[in-house]
Enzyme design. Structure first.
Site, PDB file in Angstrom:
ATOM      1  N   ARG A  45       7.318  -9.060  15.536  1.00 20.76           N
ATOM      2  CA  ARG A  45       7.860  -7.744  15.177  1.00 20.76           C
ATOM      3  C   ARG A  45       6.862  -6.663  15.576  1.00 20.76           C
ATOM      4  O   ARG A  45       5.648  -6.875  15.473  1.00 20.76           O
ATOM      5  CB  ARG A  45       8.122  -7.710  13.670  1.00 20.76           C
ATOM      6  CG  ARG A  45       8.564  -6.347  13.168  1.00 20.76           C
ATOM      7  CD  ARG A  45       9.012  -6.407  11.713  1.00 20.76           C
ATOM      8  NE  ARG A  45       9.320  -5.074  11.270  1.00 20.76           N
ATOM      9  CZ  ARG A  45       8.449  -4.272  10.658  1.00 20.76           C
ATOM     10  NH1 ARG A  45       7.220  -4.690  10.393  1.00 20.76           N
ATOM     11  NH2 ARG A  45       8.800  -3.056  10.316  1.00 20.76           N
ATOM     12  N   ASP A  61       0.689   5.099   1.948  1.00 17.95           N
ATOM     13  CA  ASP A  61      -0.084   5.761   2.996  1.00 17.95           C
ATOM     14  C   ASP A  61      -0.849   6.896   2.322  1.00 17.95           C
ATOM     15  O   ASP A  61      -0.368   7.489   1.360  1.00 17.95           O
ATOM     16  CB  ASP A  61       0.839   6.270   4.112  1.00 17.95           C
ATOM     17  CG  ASP A  61       1.540   5.104   4.825  1.00 17.95           C
ATOM     18  OD1 ASP A  61       1.021   3.976   4.764  1.00 17.95           O
ATOM     19  OD2 ASP A  61       2.600   5.331   5.426  1.00 17.95           O
ATOM     20  N   HIS A 102       0.852  -1.208   0.000  1.00 18.50           N
ATOM     21  CA  HIS A 102       0.000   0.000   0.000  1.00 18.50           C
ATOM     22  C   HIS A 102       0.879   1.246   0.000  1.00 18.50           C
ATOM     23  O   HIS A 102       2.080   1.184   0.254  1.00 18.50           O
ATOM     24  CB  HIS A 102      -0.905   0.012   1.240  1.00 18.50           C
ATOM     25  CG  HIS A 102      -0.151   0.172   2.531  1.00 18.50           C
ATOM     26  ND1 HIS A 102       0.566  -0.851   3.114  1.00 18.50           N
ATOM     27  CD2 HIS A 102       0.025   1.248   3.338  1.00 18.50           C
ATOM     28  CE1 HIS A 102       1.140  -0.421   4.216  1.00 18.50           C
ATOM     29  NE2 HIS A 102       0.838   0.867   4.385  1.00 18.50           N
ATOM     30  N   HIS A 142       4.817   0.299  -0.026  1.00  6.86           N
ATOM     31  CA  HIS A 142       5.566  -0.489   0.950  1.00  6.86           C
ATOM     32  C   HIS A 142       4.693  -1.609   1.486  1.00  6.86           C
ATOM     33  O   HIS A 142       3.474  -1.622   1.260  1.00  6.86           O
ATOM     34  CB  HIS A 142       6.108   0.407   2.074  1.00  6.86           C
ATOM     35  CG  HIS A 142       5.060   1.233   2.775  1.00  6.86           C
ATOM     36  ND1 HIS A 142       4.512   2.377   2.219  1.00  6.86           N
ATOM     37  CD2 HIS A 142       4.450   1.082   3.976  1.00  6.86           C
ATOM     38  CE1 HIS A 142       3.623   2.894   3.057  1.00  6.86           C
ATOM     39  NE2 HIS A 142       3.563   2.112   4.126  1.00  6.86           N
TER      40      HIS A 142
HETATM   41  O1  AKG Z   1       5.098  -2.367  10.016  1.00  3.01           O
HETATM   42  C1  AKG Z   1       5.594  -1.701   9.113  1.00  3.01           C
HETATM   43  O2  AKG Z   1       6.817  -1.620   8.956  1.00  3.01           O
HETATM   44  C2  AKG Z   1       4.687  -0.971   8.137  1.00  3.01           C
HETATM   45  C3  AKG Z   1       3.519  -0.270   8.789  1.00  3.01           C
HETATM   46  C4  AKG Z   1       2.750   0.565   7.804  1.00  3.01           C
HETATM   47  O3  AKG Z   1       3.053   0.607   6.644  1.00  3.01           O
HETATM   48  C5  AKG Z   1       1.584   1.347   8.236  1.00  3.01           C
HETATM   49  O4  AKG Z   1       1.194   1.276   9.427  1.00  3.01           O
HETATM   50  O5  AKG Z   1       1.022   2.076   7.384  1.00  3.01           O
HETATM   51 FE   FE2 Z   2       2.023   2.167   5.573  1.00  5.04          FE
END
Ligand code: AKG
Ligand code: FE2
Length: 213
Positions: free
Chosen positions: A136, A72, A70, A126
């Site tokens: 994680r 942001d 996605h 990403h």
């Molecule tokens: O956990 C991650 O590294 C990505 C989190 C992410 O992309 C988000 O919360 O929009």
């Molecule tokens: Fe994100």
């Protein structure tokens, strides 16, 4: 110290970083004067959401994703992660996924910042992969405008050219993203004023997910 105190302190410190960074971004675009920049920053940090993401370990990580591909949608996101890697950024030429070293502080540009800067700063696809041996955690600090504030390309970013995107509110843009999600299209292309000209606005998350790491 209570959790809420920690979060409030974190929020206060982050706003100071946001202020500095945004003024720098805008100066790079030639937005005249720090004051003009500050005004934009104020609008920019009116909607802050913090996500704490927890990814359980997975015995067969190749068969799933922690978080699907996605971009942001807001202005930008600060992303902090624990010592376990998992975040991957999509890079072009050649198309590939690049792993982010654990512990790095990431600043992701979101779609509305791409619109605001007329495509001069670009949002990033990403995703997060999962790990066989470790859980994680990541903390995402998302910044965006009030839901009904109009976001349009800044005059300074358009320069002598044409605005590449139409004016949108975040509320409206969410609906466009929803439609893009169901059709596999690119939301940025859907709000582009000349859709064919923005090939690098992404092929839609569905297609990008197909590209192996
Ligand atoms: O956990 C991650 O590294 C990505 C989190 C992410 O992309 C988000 O919360 O929009
Ligand atoms: Fe994100």
């Amino acid at each position: 110290m209570m959790c809420s105190d920690v979060m409030e302190e974190f929020h206060r410190q982050m706003l100071a970083v946001v202020d500095k960074l945004t003024v720098l971004f805008l100066a790079a675009l030639g937005v005249a004067g720090v004051e003009a920049g500050r005004k934009i920053v104020e609008t920019m940090s009116e909607t802050v959401t913090m996500h704490i993401n927890w990814y359980p370990k997975c015995p067969d990580p190749k068969r799933t994703l922690g978080l699907a591909t996605h971009t942001d949608s807001g202005f930008f996101t600060f992303l902090m992660q624990s010592h376990v890697s998992g975040l991957q950024l999509f890079r072009r030429e050649p198309d590939r996924w690049v792993g982010v070293p654990p512990g790095a502080l990431i600043v992701n540009i979101g779609d509305l910042f791409q619109i605001l800067t007329n495509g001069r700063f670009r949002s990033t696809y990403h995703r997060a992969i999962v790990n066989r041996d470790s859980t994680r955690v990541s903390v995402a600090y998302h910044l965006g405008p009030p839901a009904d504030a109009k976001v349009a390309p800044l005059r300074e970013a358009v320069g002598g050219g044409k605005p590449a995107y139409r004016t949108v509110t975040w509320r409206e843009y969410f609906l466009v993203r929803k439609e893009a999600f169901t059709t596999g299209g690119s939301a940025l292309q859907m709000v582009s004023l000349s859709p064919g000209d923005h090939d690098d606005d992404g092929d839609g998350a569905d297609q990008i997910s197909e590209i192996s790491s």
